[in-house]
Structures are given as structure tokens and as C-alpha cells.
Design an enzyme around this catalytic site. Structure first.
Site, PDB file in Angstrom:
ATOM      1  N   LYS A  46       0.812  -1.204   0.000  1.00 23.68           N
ATOM      2  CA  LYS A  46       0.000   0.000   0.000  1.00 23.68           C
ATOM      3  C   LYS A  46       0.850   1.260   0.000  1.00 23.68           C
ATOM      4  CE  LYS A  46      -3.246  -2.346   2.973  1.00 23.68           C
ATOM      5  NZ  LYS A  46      -3.639  -2.466   4.386  1.00 23.68           N
ATOM      6  N   GLY A  47       2.079   1.135   0.495  1.00 28.96           N
ATOM      7  CA  GLY A  47       2.899   2.311   0.796  1.00 28.96           C
ATOM      8  C   GLY A  47       3.043   3.342  -0.308  1.00 28.96           C
ATOM      9  N   GLU A 102       7.961   2.727  -5.894  1.00 32.43           N
ATOM     10  CA  GLU A 102       8.058   2.204  -4.534  1.00 32.43           C
ATOM     11  C   GLU A 102       8.200   3.371  -3.555  1.00 32.43           C
ATOM     12  OE1 GLU A 102       7.386   0.271  -2.379  1.00 32.43           O
ATOM     13  OE2 GLU A 102       8.744  -1.434  -2.281  1.00 32.43           O
ATOM     14  N   ASP A 103       7.696   3.197  -2.358  1.00 31.63           N
ATOM     15  CA  ASP A 103       7.841   4.258  -1.362  1.00 31.63           C
ATOM     16  C   ASP A 103       9.249   4.283  -0.780  1.00 31.63           C
ATOM     17  OD1 ASP A 103       7.495   1.804  -0.111  1.00 31.63           O
ATOM     18  OD2 ASP A 103       5.870   2.440   1.198  1.00 31.63           O
ATOM     19  N   ASP A 106      14.476  -0.556   1.906  1.00 33.27           N
ATOM     20  CA  ASP A 106      15.214  -0.780   3.153  1.00 33.27           C
ATOM     21  C   ASP A 106      16.255  -1.864   2.879  1.00 33.27           C
ATOM     22  OD1 ASP A 106      16.035  -1.068   5.754  1.00 33.27           O
ATOM     23  OD2 ASP A 106      14.114  -1.728   6.554  1.00 33.27           O
ATOM     24  N   LYS A 134      17.098   3.667   2.442  1.00 35.33           N
ATOM     25  CA  LYS A 134      17.864   3.739   3.681  1.00 35.33           C
ATOM     26  C   LYS A 134      19.319   3.426   3.404  1.00 35.33           C
ATOM     27  CE  LYS A 134      14.012   2.734   6.693  1.00 35.33           C
ATOM     28  NZ  LYS A 134      13.434   1.805   7.668  1.00 35.33           N
ATOM     29  N   PHE A 155      13.246   3.828  11.472  1.00 31.80           N
ATOM     30  CA  PHE A 155      11.893   3.534  11.015  1.00 31.80           C
ATOM     31  C   PHE A 155      11.111   4.842  10.899  1.00 31.80           C
ATOM     32  CE2 PHE A 155       7.533   2.028  11.133  1.00 31.80           C
ATOM     33  CZ  PHE A 155       7.611   0.990  10.227  1.00 31.80           C
ATOM     34  N   ASP A 162       3.544   3.304   6.825  1.00 35.58           N
ATOM     35  CA  ASP A 162       2.742   3.045   8.016  1.00 35.58           C
ATOM     36  C   ASP A 162       3.560   2.434   9.142  1.00 35.58           C
ATOM     37  OD1 ASP A 162       3.054   0.457   6.644  1.00 35.58           O
ATOM     38  OD2 ASP A 162       1.673  -0.285   8.160  1.00 35.58           O
ATOM     39  N   ARG A 168      -0.285   6.719   7.526  1.00 41.67           N
ATOM     40  CA  ARG A 168       0.000   6.830   6.085  1.00 41.67           C
ATOM     41  C   ARG A 168      -0.386   8.193   5.527  1.00 41.67           C
ATOM     42  NH1 ARG A 168       1.167   1.643   4.006  1.00 41.67           N
ATOM     43  NH2 ARG A 168       0.093  -0.093   5.003  1.00 41.67           N
TER      44      ARG A 168
END
Ligand code: IMP
Ligand code: MG
Length: 186
Positions: A46-47, A102-103, A106, A134, A155, A162, A168
Site C-alpha cells: 500500500k505504501g 516504490e515508497d 530498506d 535507507k 523507522f 505506516d 499513512r
């Protein structure tokens, strides 16, 4: 900082204005590279839904959209390394110019799994646009053609990201107060 802070946010890492500036810059590069080609944006739910909506409106080209939903985190803050496809593409991508939106990257496990998965379906081209990544966290080498902000390995929530499905809709990305994690059950 002029923006109002949500009560659970300790600090804003990247402001709404900075995000919009970056989104416009990424859109400009994408526009140049894909002019005259049929571009399909594939958002990773969902990001990425917030970023994708803003990015797409900054790209002044005809576009098609599709979405995949994957899960790699559950509600915890550490990557499990296991990628589950919850929703696959609606259409075939063979012969299409595909840009994965993509959001955040990581470990890179989610996106590299998706790259392999989509590559096997024969797109004309396949690239990645990720708003955040990141620094130093990638477990696998990755080529991100359209990278946004490099952030520290903490984080973050907001702008689509989220923690246990919350936050969000914050217009910036920020770090949560430790008290907001109090209910986490690992
Ligand atoms: P990766 O597979 O470790 O690269 O993780 C990528 C996915 O994990 C992203 O699409 C996000 O959904 C989620 N994620 C990674 N870091 C964060 C974070 O700091 N906050 C919220 N979600 C995150
Ligand atoms: Mg998530």
C-alpha cells in the site's frame, strides 16, 4: 518547522515541501526518458499510493497504471525477508515500458524479488523509482534509476508509510515517539 505535528511524531525528517520538490524533479527526469514511449507505472501497495498519485500528476505524458500488493513486514518494524504477493498485476506487461514505483527501499528484498518476478514476464524495459532509501541497509545490490531521498536507517512513517497501518496520511515523513510503539508485540 511550520507544519503541525501529529502527537505521535517525535520529529519530521523530510517536510511536505521537500517531498513535493523531489517528486517534481523525479517526474521531470522520467518525462525526458520516456517521451514518445508508452509508460506503465506499477505502484507497490500500500505504501506507494500517496507518492504514486503525486508523481503521476507531475509527469506530463500519457500513462497507464497498475498495482501490486505485497507484504514483507506485517506490523513489526523489521523486515522478515519474506515477500508475499497479495495482489498481482491486472494486465500483461510484455513489451511495455514498466516503471516500478516504490515508497521506500530498506533491505531491498521486496523490490529485488519483484524485479525478478516482473522481468520474467518480458517487459520492454523495467526500472525503479523509489522516493526514499535507507543508506547502507541494502542486503542485495540494486540499481535504482530514479532515487529520491537517502535517509538514515531509522523507522519512519507518513506519506504512505505506516506503522501497523497508521500514519499513512501524514503529509511529511517523520520518526515516531517511542511511546507510539508501546503496544508492539514482536
Ligand atoms: P525491504 O524489502 O526491506 O526493502 O522493505 C521494503 C518495504 O518495507 C517498503 O515497501 C515498506 O512498505 C516497508 N518499509 C521499509 N522501511 C520502512 C519504514 O521505515 N517505515 C515504514 N515501512 C517501511
Ligand atoms: Mg508497510
Amino acid at each position: 518547522m511550520t507544519e503541525p505535528l501529529h502527537e505521535d511524531i517525535e520529529k519530521v525528517l523530510i517536510s511536505e515541501a521537500e517531498i513535493h520538490e523531489m517528486t517534481a524533479r523525479l517526474a521531470e527526469q522520467i518525462e525526458e526518458d520516456y517521451r514518445g514511449k508508452d509508460l506503465l507505472l506499477v505502484g507497490i501497495l500500500k505504501g506507494a499510493f500517496v507518492f504514486m498519485a503525486d508523481l503521476a500528476r507531475d509527469i506530463r505524458l500519457p500513462l497507464e497504471f497498475d498495482f501490486m500488493a505485497v507484504s514483507s513486514y506485517g506490523s513489526a518494524t523489521k523486515s522478515s525477508g519474506v515477500v508475499r504477493i497479495l495482489k498481482d498485476l491486472d494486465y500483461e506487461i510484455s513489451g511495455k515500458h514498466v516503471l516500478l514505483v516504490e515508497d521506500i527501499i530498506d533491505s531491498g528484498l521486496t523490490i529485488s524479488y519483484l524485479l525478478r518476478y516482473l522481468e520474467a514476464r518480458g517487459p520492454a524495459s523495467l526500472e525503479i523509482c523509489s522516493l526514499f532509501w535507507k543508506k547502507g541497509e541494502q542486503a542485495v545490490p540494486l540499481e535504482v534509476k530514479y532515487p529520491g531521498f537517502e535517509i538514515p536507517p531509522v523507522f519512519v512513517v507518513g506519506y504512505g508509510l505506516d506503522y501497523a497501518e497508521h500514519y499513512r496520511n501524514l503529509p511529511y515523513i517523520g520518526v515516531l515517539k517511542p511511546s507510539a510503539y508501546a503496544s508492539e508485540t514482536p
